[in-house]
Design a protein around this motif. Structure first.
Motif, short mmCIF file in Angstrom:
data_model
loop_
_atom_site.label_atom_id
_atom_site.label_comp_id
_atom_site.label_asym_id
_atom_site.label_seq_id
_atom_site.Cartn_x
_atom_site.Cartn_y
_atom_site.Cartn_z
N LEU A 235 -75.50 -64.10 -8.97
CA LEU A 235 -75.83 -64.16 -10.39
C LEU A 235 -77.14 -64.91 -10.61
CD1 LEU A 235 -72.25 -65.02 -11.74
CD2 LEU A 235 -73.28 -62.77 -11.33
N HIS A 236 -78.10 -64.22 -11.17
CA HIS A 236 -79.46 -64.76 -11.35
C HIS A 236 -79.54 -65.68 -12.56
CE1 HIS A 236 -80.38 -62.40 -14.95
NE2 HIS A 236 -79.64 -61.45 -14.40
N GLY A 237 -80.69 -66.34 -12.69
CA GLY A 237 -80.96 -67.18 -13.84
C GLY A 237 -82.11 -66.64 -14.67
N TRP A 238 -82.56 -67.45 -15.62
CA TRP A 238 -83.68 -67.11 -16.50
C TRP A 238 -84.97 -67.66 -15.90
CZ3 TRP A 238 -87.53 -69.55 -19.21
CH2 TRP A 238 -88.19 -68.78 -20.17
N PRO A 239 -86.08 -66.94 -15.97
CA PRO A 239 -86.29 -65.63 -16.58
C PRO A 239 -86.25 -64.49 -15.56
CG PRO A 239 -88.42 -66.64 -16.15
CD PRO A 239 -87.36 -67.58 -15.59
N GLN A 240 -85.38 -64.61 -14.57
CA GLN A 240 -85.36 -63.66 -13.48
C GLN A 240 -84.29 -62.59 -13.68
OE1 GLN A 240 -85.36 -67.14 -10.58
NE2 GLN A 240 -86.79 -65.79 -9.51
N HIS A 241 -84.11 -61.76 -12.66
CA HIS A 241 -83.02 -60.77 -12.63
C HIS A 241 -82.63 -60.58 -11.17
CE1 HIS A 241 -86.45 -58.21 -11.69
NE2 HIS A 241 -86.92 -58.27 -12.93
N TRP A 242 -81.92 -59.50 -10.85
CA TRP A 242 -81.37 -59.29 -9.50
C TRP A 242 -82.38 -59.49 -8.39
CZ3 TRP A 242 -83.10 -56.05 -5.75
CH2 TRP A 242 -84.08 -55.11 -6.13
N TYR A 243 -83.66 -59.22 -8.66
CA TYR A 243 -84.70 -59.20 -7.63
C TYR A 243 -84.86 -60.56 -6.95
CZ TYR A 243 -89.30 -57.94 -5.64
OH TYR A 243 -90.35 -57.67 -4.79
N MET A 244 -84.47 -61.63 -7.64
CA MET A 244 -84.60 -62.97 -7.05
C MET A 244 -83.72 -63.13 -5.81
SD MET A 244 -82.26 -65.63 -9.26
CE MET A 244 -82.15 -66.70 -7.82
N TRP A 245 -82.70 -62.27 -5.64
CA TRP A 245 -81.76 -62.38 -4.52
C TRP A 245 -82.15 -61.55 -3.31
CZ3 TRP A 245 -78.84 -66.38 -4.88
CH2 TRP A 245 -78.36 -66.83 -6.12
N ARG A 246 -83.29 -60.88 -3.33
CA ARG A 246 -83.59 -59.90 -2.28
C ARG A 246 -83.61 -60.53 -0.88
NH1 ARG A 246 -87.92 -61.62 -4.80
NH2 ARG A 246 -89.93 -61.91 -3.74
N ARG A 247 -84.13 -61.75 -0.75
CA ARG A 247 -84.18 -62.39 0.57
C ARG A 247 -82.77 -62.80 1.02
NH1 ARG A 247 -88.35 -64.75 -2.41
NH2 ARG A 247 -90.45 -64.08 -1.81
N VAL A 248 -81.98 -63.29 0.10
CA VAL A 248 -80.60 -63.66 0.42
C VAL A 248 -79.81 -62.41 0.82
CG1 VAL A 248 -78.45 -64.59 -0.53
CG2 VAL A 248 -80.64 -65.70 -1.06
N MET A 249 -80.05 -61.31 0.13
CA MET A 249 -79.36 -60.06 0.45
C MET A 249 -79.74 -59.58 1.85
SD MET A 249 -79.64 -58.21 -3.29
CE MET A 249 -78.27 -57.05 -3.24
N ALA A 250 -81.01 -59.72 2.20
CA ALA A 250 -81.45 -59.32 3.54
C ALA A 250 -80.80 -60.19 4.61
CB ALA A 250 -82.97 -59.42 3.64
N GLY A 251 -80.60 -61.46 4.31
CA GLY A 251 -80.04 -62.38 5.29
C GLY A 251 -78.54 -62.28 5.47
N LEU A 252 -77.83 -61.80 4.44
CA LEU A 252 -76.36 -61.81 4.48
C LEU A 252 -75.72 -60.43 4.46
CD1 LEU A 252 -75.62 -64.77 2.01
CD2 LEU A 252 -75.58 -64.83 4.51
N ARG A 253 -76.51 -59.37 4.38
CA ARG A 253 -75.91 -58.05 4.19
C ARG A 253 -75.12 -57.57 5.40
NH1 ARG A 253 -81.69 -54.91 3.88
NH2 ARG A 253 -82.07 -54.65 6.12
#
Length: 289
Positions: A39-57
């Motif tokens: 769950l992202h914060g302001w003023p961001q959206h899902w894109y802020m998680w891209r590195r975490v997604m790459a590391g944990l997928r």
């Protein structure tokens, strides 16, 4: 938004109807793996998680929805508050056929995670919260003296002025450059800032920061004293945060069954962007316990 969703290797996108809302969800990982809401914060959206997604997928099914009024999720004109955000996530789990999930959140996403853990604990496994407060801060003159850090929230919440500010270049040229470090390049800043040029999304942020004023008053009144956080929670907090003070952190001890706070001395507010490897490592360790 008319803009094309940024492409990230290994990430797929879908729209899900949940709680009467058309929710955009970015997804990575295996369908059968343990689910994790990001769950992202302001003023961001899902894109802020891209590195975490790459590391944990390779280990989890990662679901990064845009919150109500943010990114590519519908902006219906109401419900821009933490309680509704939390209910939206529960409805999303229902729509996806998921009974429970781990929850990882930053900023407003972190506050939403806290409320999920308090109000919807039966739907949550373990949580990681990044640079977001809990609702039991001990108010004191020293804490009150730190409220200057929230000056921008009052501007955003101001009628007319707030929406004009968000639709200007202020987010990119000033707000996201106030961080202790500058983890964003110009292209990434624009990816986040441009969504608020849409009037409905700018108004969503205005309403959200009006709700923030209510959160402050609720904290002063001790509105959350009778509530308890039962889910295991790790709170990662960059000490160089210019928006939130570490003095807000004490006070949870008698209200949480299993909560640990880790201060990160060389990070500011945007810890997921500044310290992605640390966030990945701590998340992997905490969720696997």
């Amino acid at each position: 938004m008319a803009d094309e969703i940024p492409a990230v290797e290994g990430v797929e996108h879908r729209f899900v109807d949940a709680n009467g809302l058309r929710v955009h969800v970015a997804e990575a990982g295996a369908q059968g793996a343990p689910p994790v809401l990001l769950l992202h914060g302001w003023p961001q959206h899902w894109y802020m998680w891209r590195r975490v997604m790459a590391g944990l997928r390779g280990e989890y099914r990662l679901l990064a929805p845009d919150l109500r009024g943010f990114g590519w999720t519908e902006a219906p004109g109401d419900g821009y508050d933490g309680e509704t955000f939390a209910a939206d996530q529960v409805a999303l789990l229902d729509a996806l056929g998921l009974e429970r999930a781990h929850v990882v959140g930053h900023d407003w996403g972190g506050w939403t995670a806290m409320l999920m853990g308090i109000r919807h604990s039966d739907r949550v496994e373990r949580m990681v919260v990044c640079n977001a407060p809990h609702p039991w801060s001990r108010l004191s003159p020293r804490v009150v003296a730190e409220l200057w850090r929230s000056w921008y929230t009052w501007l955003i919440a101001t009628p007319v002025l707030g929406r004009r500010l968000l639709q200007s270049e202020w987010i990119g040229r000033q707000y996201m450059r106030m961080n202790a470090a500058l983890p964003f390049d110009a292209e990434e800043v624009e990816i986040y800032a441009r969504s608020f040029r849409e009037p409905a999304r700018a108004q969503a942020a205005v309403e959200l920061y009006r709700y923030y004023q209510r959160v402050v008053l609720d904290t002063v009144r001790g509105a959350w004293r009778s509530h308890r956080l039962s889910r295991p929670t790790l709170l990662l907090f960059g000490e160089r945060d210019t928006s939130l003070s570490t003095r807000l952190l004490p006070g949870y001890e008698s209200h949480a069954d299993d909560m640990r706070v880790e201060l990160v001395p060389d990070s500011g507010h945007f810890i997921v962007d500044e310290k992605p490897d640390l966030v990945i490592a701590r998340t992997r360790d905490w969720l696997s316990r």
